[in-house]
Design a protein around this motif. Structure first.
Motif, PDB file in Angstrom:
ATOM      1  N   UNK A   1       0.851  -1.187   0.000  1.00  0.00           N
ATOM      2  CA  UNK A   1       0.000   0.000   0.000  1.00  0.00           C
ATOM      3  C   UNK A   1       0.892   1.245   0.000  1.00  0.00           C
ATOM      4  N   UNK A   2       0.497   2.271  -0.698  1.00  0.00           N
ATOM      5  CA  UNK A   2       1.356   3.437  -0.865  1.00  0.00           C
ATOM      6  C   UNK A   2       1.716   4.088   0.466  1.00  0.00           C
ATOM      7  N   UNK A   3       0.773   4.106   1.426  1.00  0.00           N
ATOM      8  CA  UNK A   3       1.082   4.743   2.707  1.00  0.00           C
ATOM      9  C   UNK A   3       2.152   3.946   3.473  1.00  0.00           C
ATOM     10  N   UNK A   4       2.164   2.631   3.303  1.00  0.00           N
ATOM     11  CA  UNK A   4       3.183   1.806   3.954  1.00  0.00           C
ATOM     12  C   UNK A   4       4.535   2.015   3.297  1.00  0.00           C
ATOM     13  N   UNK A   5       4.528   2.109   1.974  1.00  0.00           N
ATOM     14  CA  UNK A   5       5.781   2.354   1.252  1.00  0.00           C
ATOM     15  C   UNK A   5       6.404   3.686   1.675  1.00  0.00           C
ATOM     16  N   UNK A   6       5.581   4.708   1.796  1.00  0.00           N
ATOM     17  CA  UNK A   6       6.086   6.018   2.199  1.00  0.00           C
ATOM     18  C   UNK A   6       6.609   5.998   3.631  1.00  0.00           C
ATOM     19  N   UNK A   7       5.879   5.321   4.516  1.00  0.00           N
ATOM     20  CA  UNK A   7       6.300   5.242   5.905  1.00  0.00           C
ATOM     21  C   UNK A   7       7.624   4.493   6.025  1.00  0.00           C
ATOM     22  N   UNK A   8       7.768   3.387   5.295  1.00  0.00           N
ATOM     23  CA  UNK A   8       9.010   2.610   5.338  1.00  0.00           C
ATOM     24  C   UNK A   8      10.182   3.428   4.818  1.00  0.00           C
ATOM     25  N   UNK A   9       9.935   4.246   3.824  1.00  0.00           N
ATOM     26  CA  UNK A   9      10.993   5.068   3.246  1.00  0.00           C
ATOM     27  C   UNK A   9      11.500   6.144   4.180  1.00  0.00           C
ATOM     28  N   UNK A  10      10.715   6.444   5.236  1.00  0.00           N
ATOM     29  CA  UNK A  10      11.131   7.491   6.179  1.00  0.00           C
ATOM     30  C   UNK A  10      12.078   6.969   7.260  1.00  0.00           C
ATOM     31  N   UNK A  11      12.229   5.638   7.356  1.00  0.00           N
ATOM     32  CA  UNK A  11      13.144   5.071   8.350  1.00  0.00           C
ATOM     33  C   UNK A  11      14.567   5.059   7.793  1.00  0.00           C
ATOM     34  N   UNK A  12      15.200   6.226   7.811  1.00  0.00           N
ATOM     35  CA  UNK A  12      16.537   6.356   7.212  1.00  0.00           C
ATOM     36  C   UNK A  12      17.649   6.222   8.253  1.00  0.00           C
ATOM     37  N   UNK A  13      17.396   6.642   9.465  1.00  0.00           N
ATOM     38  CA  UNK A  13      18.450   6.655  10.490  1.00  0.00           C
ATOM     39  C   UNK A  13      18.394   5.412  11.364  1.00  0.00           C
ATOM     40  N   UNK A  14      18.377   4.257  10.716  1.00  0.00           N
ATOM     41  CA  UNK A  14      18.372   2.985  11.435  1.00  0.00           C
ATOM     42  C   UNK A  14      19.584   2.177  10.997  1.00  0.00           C
ATOM     43  N   UNK A  15      19.915   1.152  11.755  1.00  0.00           N
ATOM     44  CA  UNK A  15      21.061   0.309  11.417  1.00  0.00           C
ATOM     45  C   UNK A  15      20.763  -0.506  10.167  1.00  0.00           C
TER      46      UNK A  15
END
Length: 419
Positions: free
Chosen positions: A66-80
């Protein structure tokens, strides 16, 4: 304990991203071992199986999300990097389980992460970067350093609102996470549990310490890096590290049926025990006891098991101990292989990725070969050097053992058989 079904899984391994690439590697005996170098730390070099490249942002475009999940996942940039891989595995498992199309109530899903101290190289790199400017240390470090950051990220991404925690058990960590997930269903509080195993990202210090301990094979043991991992072969000289990540979605039969899921494999039994020993040397009695507990939990006899996915690290003492423990547990004359010969030893993540290997073989009716098995150890087991095709696995045993005498065993059942 209740029998629970496997509704989905995801994998990121040195032999490819995604469970389909993992399956192909298992069938073909494809590996990806190489030389791991640390030029800034005394030019240290070790054998290992590393993920070639991982770009979560690009990979998200390939998943049916789902597009909202894709966008949310893309925001997790500062993780290991391990957390990034875990995100992909969780999304793959979620898609495979059909949970975006047929969801389960958020409070009826729990999440368990296997592994502790997994971000070793990430932490070392950050400390080196900020040694001379401590007051400017990246604030995300205060969040990333906790093992439960993986739980937080994935629960936010997938809206999981049941309980969540992480489990540490050395090389049995993620198998222990599956054991604890199995137990959670007995509370009656959950319809599904997501079990996540991010890779442990070793630094030069861990490579060097494992080598000095005599547990890890070295480049000086002869042959190319791909020839050094030799489980159950008389030429075994220690384990070879592998960057492995996996995720398994377990679900009650009632929930799966309500969502019109037809699953092929179930987690039928689990067992765990301690040796009462802090040291890394294994125990026949302790390993046997964990296996017997799992067999009893599944409500079967040892004779019903017709495949074993071994812990099989290629440690001479470890391999011999496991074979003796299997014999003592009454599991003899059955096909046995070691997935570590293909993807290396994931340490904390080994239990889940090898459970996934077991599930794949049960679903697709084959038993993968163990690489480098040219001079097999004497054994009453059927050590498998080459892939066996068109074979039905009714019950499978998957073992994982850890330093400090931590023993785990899992029994998986083929749901197409009649009992």
């Amino acid at each position: 304990m209740a029998e629970v079904e496997v509704s989905g899984y995801g994998a990121v391994t040195p032999v490819g991203i995604g469970s389909s690439n993992f399956e192909s590697a298992l069938r073909e005996g494809k590996s990806n071992f190489s030389v791991v170098e640390f030029p800034q730390q005394e030019q240290l070099r070790f054998p290992g199986a590393l993920i070639d490249s991982f770009d979560l942002k690009s990979l998200l475009k390939e998943l049916q999300l789902p597009e909202e999940v894709r966008k949310k996942a893309g925001r997790f940039r500062n993780v290991s990097v391990g957390t990034s891989c875990a995100i992909y595995c969780a999304l793959e498992a979620w898609i495979a389980a059909g949970l975006f199309d047929s969801p389960i109530e958020a409070e009826r899903i729990a999440i368990v992460t296997g592994g502790s101290n997994t971000q070793l190289q990430d932490t070392l790199s950050l400390r080196e970067k900020y040694t001379e400017k401590l007051k400017f240390t990246n604030p995300n470090y205060a969040i990333n350093l906790f093992d439960t950051d993986v739980n937080g990220v994935i629960s936010e991404l997938l809206n999981i609102k049941g309980e969540g925690f992480s489990v540490g058990g050395a090389s049995a960590s993620s198998s222990m996470a599956l054991v604890q997930a199995h137990r959670l269903f007995d509370t009656g509080l959950y319809d599904a549990v997501l079990v996540v195993a991010p890779m442990i990202n070793l630094s030069a210090y861990e490579f060097s310490s494992f080598t000095n301990l005599g547990a890890m094979a070295t480049l000086g043991d002869g042959g190319s890096p791909g020839q050094l991992c030799r489980p159950f072969d008389n030429g075994h000289a220690g384990f070879v590290y592998g960057q492995n990540n996996g995720c398994v979605l377990l679900e009650t039969r009632e929930s799966a049926q309500k969502r019109e899921r037809r699953n092929l494999v179930a987690l039928s039994g689990s067992g765990t025990s301690l040796d009462g020993n802090r040291n890394p040397n294994p125990s026949v009695e302790g390993e046997c006891r964990a296996m017997q507990m799992a067999i009893r939990s599944a409500g079967i006899s040892a004779a019903a098991i017709n495949y074993i996915n071994a812990h099989g690290t290629a440690s001479p003492l470890g391999d011999q101990t496991e074979l003796e423990a299997l014999q003592q547990a009454g599991v003899t004359g059955k096909p046995i292989n070691s997935t570590k010969s293909i993807i290396g030893h994931g340490l904390t993540s080994a239990g889940v990725i090898e459970a996934i290997a077991t599930i794949i073989q049960m679903e697709k009716q084959f038993i993968h070969g163990s690489r480098n098995l040219t001079d097999p150890m004497p054994s009453e087991m059927e050590l498998v050097p080459e892939t066996i095709t068109d074979t039905t696995i009714d019950y499978a045993l998957s073992n994982a053992f850890g330093f400090g005498g931590i023993n785990t065993a899992l029994i998986f059942k083929n749901l197409t058989i009649t009992t």
